[in-house]
Scaffold this motif. Structure first.
Motif, PDB file in Angstrom:
ATOM      1  N   GLU A 156       2.233   1.758  10.723  1.00 35.24           N
ATOM      2  CA  GLU A 156       1.024   1.685  11.360  1.00 35.24           C
ATOM      3  C   GLU A 156      -0.072   2.176  10.453  1.00 35.24           C
ATOM      4  N   ASP A 157       0.419   2.322   9.145  1.00 34.27           N
ATOM      5  CA  ASP A 157      -0.709   3.064   7.955  1.00 34.27           C
ATOM      6  C   ASP A 157      -1.299   1.723   7.542  1.00 34.27           C
ATOM      7  N   SER A 158      -2.618   1.333   7.959  1.00 35.01           N
ATOM      8  CA  SER A 158      -3.268   0.185   7.425  1.00 35.01           C
ATOM      9  C   SER A 158      -3.648   0.461   5.859  1.00 35.01           C
ATOM     10  N   LYS A 159      -3.563   1.575   5.052  1.00 35.77           N
ATOM     11  CA  LYS A 159      -3.928   1.942   3.968  1.00 35.77           C
ATOM     12  C   LYS A 159      -2.966   1.498   2.905  1.00 35.77           C
ATOM     13  N   ILE A 160      -1.631   1.316   3.337  1.00 35.22           N
ATOM     14  CA  ILE A 160      -0.711   0.849   2.539  1.00 35.22           C
ATOM     15  C   ILE A 160      -0.774  -0.748   2.254  1.00 35.22           C
ATOM     16  N   SER A 161      -0.888  -1.300   1.208  1.00 31.31           N
ATOM     17  CA  SER A 161      -1.103  -2.559   0.901  1.00 31.31           C
ATOM     18  C   SER A 161       0.403  -3.352   1.316  1.00 31.31           C
ATOM     19  N   GLU A 162       0.186  -4.529   1.600  1.00 28.43           N
ATOM     20  CA  GLU A 162       1.443  -5.166   2.030  1.00 28.43           C
ATOM     21  C   GLU A 162       2.288  -5.397   0.545  1.00 28.43           C
ATOM     22  N   ALA A 163       2.063  -5.565  -0.473  1.00 26.07           N
ATOM     23  CA  ALA A 163       2.786  -5.348  -1.623  1.00 26.07           C
ATOM     24  C   ALA A 163       3.491  -4.049  -1.878  1.00 26.07           C
ATOM     25  N   GLU A 164       2.769  -2.715  -1.673  1.00 24.06           N
ATOM     26  CA  GLU A 164       3.377  -1.517  -1.701  1.00 24.06           C
ATOM     27  C   GLU A 164       4.501  -1.291  -0.725  1.00 24.06           C
ATOM     28  N   PHE A 165       4.088  -1.771   0.595  1.00 25.09           N
ATOM     29  CA  PHE A 165       4.904  -1.741   1.781  1.00 25.09           C
ATOM     30  C   PHE A 165       6.354  -2.304   1.507  1.00 25.09           C
ATOM     31  N   GLN A 166       6.121  -3.628   0.970  1.00 22.75           N
ATOM     32  CA  GLN A 166       7.428  -4.402   0.610  1.00 22.75           C
ATOM     33  C   GLN A 166       8.247  -3.875  -0.443  1.00 22.75           C
ATOM     34  N   GLN A 167       7.429  -3.061  -1.388  1.00 21.00           N
ATOM     35  CA  GLN A 167       8.279  -2.471  -2.607  1.00 21.00           C
ATOM     36  C   GLN A 167       9.120  -1.392  -2.090  1.00 21.00           C
ATOM     37  N   GLN A 168       8.646  -0.331  -1.159  1.00 25.82           N
ATOM     38  CA  GLN A 168       9.117   0.819  -0.455  1.00 25.82           C
ATOM     39  C   GLN A 168      10.431   0.246   0.215  1.00 25.82           C
ATOM     40  N   ILE A 169      10.087  -0.782   1.094  1.00 29.27           N
ATOM     41  CA  ILE A 169      11.243  -1.286   1.892  1.00 29.27           C
ATOM     42  C   ILE A 169      12.536  -1.851   1.197  1.00 29.27           C
ATOM     43  N   ASN A 170      11.906  -2.552   0.223  1.00 33.00           N
ATOM     44  CA  ASN A 170      13.119  -3.085  -0.531  1.00 33.00           C
ATOM     45  C   ASN A 170      14.091  -2.127  -1.320  1.00 33.00           C
ATOM     46  N   LEU A 171      13.272  -1.082  -1.722  1.00 33.56           N
ATOM     47  CA  LEU A 171      13.951   0.033  -2.300  1.00 33.56           C
ATOM     48  C   LEU A 171      14.923   0.563  -1.652  1.00 33.56           C
TER      49      LEU A 171
END
Length: 364
Positions: A33-48
């Protein structure tokens, strides 16, 4: 215990992401729900986090479920494309929707079991996946007994969970007569015959529970239990389906009296099956109408977009008119007519043809 991974793992995009030497089960997932996280950063954390899960046993799937739940909730928060982002995420990783929600259920079970103090994280690998989920769904007393077994280092399978759950149900359910519970306690009657009966009786109104309970009390043997369990199943099916059939709900029919008459004549099974089939038929007609509307919309669009330069496409549209007109014609059996065949014709009359069909979402 977790296995120590090799030094590195390659993600889908080809970049090298280091994997810690000692795997920490407490992975940090981004806030969906954190809109401050960019989509690229969100996907990087998820993939890790997803790659780290490749190194763990049952906890792999627990964390995969948490990851999937996080991605799903992120899409819900964004509210775009009615969940298509989550479905595309699954498609990219070749994960079926049903498998994804099974993993999410596993994660939810883990959260419940760990938060309530039944288990420590190191105990999780003592379970099979199905045993873990069924333990989370069992009675609190059963959970505790199974958790104690896991803490002692014993493997827990679905069979052990079901057996213990059946025994607990047979000895504690108020829906069973005292004499029957005593027989279950001294193993005169196997618990596996009592748990299904209790499960079906729980779906019924009290008046039917009392009637079935009296029958079992009069003759507490295995044959009676099998018969009463079947009757309870038919009763539950009848009561559930009858409320879903619109033609019955819109009439002045006394469903309870009809049920009593079916019981008196000994045709409860056929009556329950009839009502269930009627409910399915109404659902199928609704789905047929929605599909028929969609075929008409697509046909109209293609007729506008095509012309003399696409004779084969036009020919295909002409052939499909048997399915898009008011009268739908379908041949079952041998379409060449050489063998057995039959033509089925269904006429659709819509009293509100100009209204668009109601769309449904993809979220569960």
């Amino acid at each position: 215990m977790p296995r120590t991974p090799t030094a590195k793992s390659k993600p889908l995009d080809g970049a090298v992401i280091p994997v810690p030497e000692e795997i920490n089960f407490d992975l940090q997932l981004p806030d969906p729900e954190d809109s401050k996280i960019s989509e690229a950063e969100f996907q990087q954390q998820i993939n890790l986090a997803w790659q780290v899960c490749d190194r763990i046993d049952l906890q792999t799937d627990v964390w995969r479920g948490k990851i999937l739940r996080t991605v799903r909730d992120r899409e819900k928060q964004l509210g775009e494309d009615r969940g298509m982002g989550f479905l595309n995420w699954l498609k990219d990783r070749e994960i079926s929707k049903s498998h994804a929600y099974n993993l999410i259920e596993l994660a939810n079970s883990a959260d419940e079991m760990l938060s309530e103090g039944y288990l420590e994280e190191t105990d999780v690998n003592q379970f099979t996946k199905r045993a873990f989920v069924e333990t989370a769904q069992a009675a609190p007393e059963v959970r505790q007994m199974i958790a104690d077994t896991a803490k002692q280092g014993n493997k827990v399978t679905r069979r052990e969970v079901r057996q213990l759950s059946d025994e607990w149900t047979a000895m504690t359910s108020d829906l069973l007569p005292e004499t029957v519970r005593e027989k279950a306690a001294n193993q005169t009657i196997p618990a596996r015959y009592l748990a299904p009966l209790v499960k079906q009786m729980e779906k019924l109104p009290e008046v039917h529970q009392v009637s079935l309970r009296d029958t079992v009390e009069e003759c507490p043997d295995v044959d009676t239990l099998k018969q009463v369990t079947a009757e309870a199943r038919y009763l539950a099916r009848y009561l559930e389906s009858a409320t879903q059939v619109q033609v019955l709900a819109n009439s002045n029919l006394d469903l309870e009296t009809a049920l009593e008459e079916a019981l008196r004549l000994g045709c409860l099974n056929s009556t329950a099956d009839l009502v269930n089939q009627a409910a399915q038929m109404e659902q199928l007609v609704t789905k047929l109408h929605a599909t028929w509307r969609r075929i008409n919309q697509l046909t109209d669009r293609l007729y506008v977009d095509t012309g003399a330069s696409t004779p084969h496409l036009r020919s295909m549209l002409s052939s499909l008119e048997r399915l898009s007109g008011e009268s739908i014609d379908v041949t079952i059996g041998d379409p060449t007519g050489e063998g057995w065949s039959r033509e089925i014709r269904v006429k659709i009359e819509d009293d509100r043809e100009d209204e668009a069909p109601v769309e449904t979402g993809d979220w569960e």
